[in-house]
Design a protein around this motif. Structure first.
Motif, short mmCIF file in Angstrom:
data_model
loop_
_atom_site.label_atom_id
_atom_site.label_comp_id
_atom_site.label_asym_id
_atom_site.label_seq_id
_atom_site.Cartn_x
_atom_site.Cartn_y
_atom_site.Cartn_z
N THR A 139 -28.92 -43.74 30.15
CA THR A 139 -28.35 -42.71 29.28
C THR A 139 -29.07 -42.70 27.93
O THR A 139 -28.50 -43.11 26.92
CB THR A 139 -26.85 -42.97 29.06
N PRO A 140 -30.31 -42.21 27.89
CA PRO A 140 -31.01 -42.17 26.60
C PRO A 140 -30.45 -41.07 25.68
O PRO A 140 -30.19 -39.95 26.12
CB PRO A 140 -32.46 -41.88 26.97
N ILE A 141 -30.24 -41.43 24.42
CA ILE A 141 -29.78 -40.46 23.42
C ILE A 141 -30.96 -39.60 23.01
O ILE A 141 -32.01 -40.10 22.65
CB ILE A 141 -29.16 -41.17 22.20
N SER A 142 -30.77 -38.27 23.07
CA SER A 142 -31.88 -37.37 22.76
C SER A 142 -31.77 -36.78 21.36
O SER A 142 -32.77 -36.38 20.79
CB SER A 142 -31.93 -36.24 23.79
N ASN A 143 -30.57 -36.72 20.80
CA ASN A 143 -30.44 -36.11 19.48
C ASN A 143 -29.34 -36.82 18.72
O ASN A 143 -28.18 -36.75 19.08
CB ASN A 143 -30.11 -34.62 19.63
N LEU A 144 -29.72 -37.48 17.63
CA LEU A 144 -28.77 -38.16 16.77
C LEU A 144 -29.02 -37.65 15.35
O LEU A 144 -30.16 -37.63 14.90
CB LEU A 144 -28.98 -39.67 16.84
N PRO A 145 -27.99 -37.22 14.63
CA PRO A 145 -28.20 -36.70 13.28
C PRO A 145 -28.81 -37.76 12.37
O PRO A 145 -28.61 -38.96 12.55
CB PRO A 145 -26.80 -36.35 12.80
N ASP A 146 -29.56 -37.29 11.36
CA ASP A 146 -30.16 -38.21 10.39
C ASP A 146 -29.11 -38.92 9.57
O ASP A 146 -29.23 -40.10 9.27
CB ASP A 146 -31.13 -37.46 9.46
N THR A 147 -28.07 -38.19 9.18
CA THR A 147 -27.01 -38.74 8.35
C THR A 147 -25.67 -38.52 9.03
O THR A 147 -25.35 -37.41 9.42
CB THR A 147 -27.00 -38.06 6.97
N ILE A 148 -24.91 -39.60 9.17
CA ILE A 148 -23.57 -39.52 9.72
C ILE A 148 -22.61 -39.98 8.64
O ILE A 148 -22.77 -41.06 8.08
CB ILE A 148 -23.43 -40.39 10.98
N ASN B 285 -21.52 -49.27 37.93
CA ASN B 285 -22.23 -50.52 37.74
C ASN B 285 -23.42 -50.38 36.81
O ASN B 285 -24.29 -51.23 36.77
CB ASN B 285 -22.68 -51.09 39.09
N SER B 286 -23.46 -49.31 36.03
CA SER B 286 -24.56 -49.10 35.09
C SER B 286 -24.36 -49.95 33.85
O SER B 286 -23.30 -49.96 33.25
CB SER B 286 -24.65 -47.64 34.67
N GLU B 287 -25.38 -50.67 33.50
CA GLU B 287 -25.39 -51.42 32.25
C GLU B 287 -26.14 -50.57 31.25
O GLU B 287 -27.36 -50.63 31.17
CB GLU B 287 -26.08 -52.78 32.43
N GLY B 288 -25.42 -49.74 30.53
CA GLY B 288 -26.07 -48.84 29.58
C GLY B 288 -26.57 -49.57 28.36
O GLY B 288 -26.16 -50.68 28.04
N GLU B 289 -27.50 -48.91 27.69
CA GLU B 289 -28.01 -49.46 26.45
C GLU B 289 -26.93 -49.37 25.38
O GLU B 289 -26.06 -48.50 25.43
CB GLU B 289 -29.23 -48.67 25.98
N VAL B 290 -27.01 -50.25 24.41
CA VAL B 290 -26.10 -50.20 23.27
C VAL B 290 -26.93 -49.72 22.08
O VAL B 290 -27.94 -50.33 21.73
CB VAL B 290 -25.47 -51.58 22.99
N TYR B 291 -26.50 -48.63 21.49
CA TYR B 291 -27.18 -48.05 20.34
C TYR B 291 -26.40 -48.42 19.09
O TYR B 291 -25.18 -48.45 19.10
CB TYR B 291 -27.27 -46.53 20.47
N ARG B 292 -27.10 -48.67 18.00
CA ARG B 292 -26.44 -49.02 16.75
C ARG B 292 -26.74 -47.92 15.73
O ARG B 292 -27.89 -47.53 15.55
CB ARG B 292 -26.96 -50.36 16.24
N ILE B 293 -25.67 -47.42 15.11
CA ILE B 293 -25.82 -46.38 14.09
C ILE B 293 -25.13 -46.83 12.81
O ILE B 293 -24.25 -47.70 12.84
CB ILE B 293 -25.22 -45.03 14.56
N THR B 294 -25.54 -46.24 11.71
CA THR B 294 -24.93 -46.52 10.41
C THR B 294 -24.20 -45.27 9.95
O THR B 294 -24.78 -44.19 9.88
CB THR B 294 -26.00 -46.91 9.37
#
Length: 162
Positions: free
Chosen positions: A29-38, A117-126
């Protein structure tokens, strides 16, 4: 000896079938669009893809469509929020509207159900602190007063010139 050979072949076949039945059923499950500022308290859109076996975009089967579950965990407080995503656009593309209540580091994991049984990636955001609310009524009152003073002075000057 012949019975032993048949027994060993049957046991080997059984283990082979078990390993085949466990094969597949995983996705990335790759993230394709994450805002610059949250900003804390504001809604933002998270877009990602579901790739079967890490390569082919998929929405699942017609009888069993994919319903991605997003789990967000605040690193400091361990507060957990769960959201679900909807399929948008092309096959395998999903989007979710998220709102995180407090600033700080958050971890995002995406589980593309029914690929359990998918071990998805863990994404870290600020997530940034929301700016303090300003009271604009004071500025509006000052502007209205200035406009009223200008109109009044214009009227007074016109009145005196006659």
């Amino acid at each position: 000896m012949r019975r032993l050979l048949i027994f060993v072949c049957l046991v080997g076949l059984q283990f082979g079938l078990i390993s085949i039945s466990k094969a597949g059923g995983w996705a990335t499950t790759p993230i394709s669009n994450l805002p610059d500022t949250i900003v804390a308290g504001q809604i933002f859109q998270l877009k990602f893809s579901v790739l079967q076996h890490g390569t082919k975009p998929t929405n699942g089967l017609p009888a069993n469509p994919i319903r991605p579950e997003l789990t967000l965990r605040h690193v400091a407080s361990q507060q957990v929020k769960t959201f679900y995503a909807q399929q948008v656009g092309d096959v395998g593309h999903f989007q979710s509207s998220l709102q995180l209540p407090i600033a700080g580091e958050w971890e995002i994991s995406i589980l593309p159900l029914p690929f359990g049984n998918s071990e998805g990636e863990v994404y870290r955001i600020t997530v940034q602190e929301a700016p303090p609310a300003t009271d604009n009524w004071w500025y509006m009152g000052l502007a209205a007063g200035g406009l009223a003073l200008a109109v009044g002075m214009g009227w007074l000057i016109k009145r005196i010139s006659y």
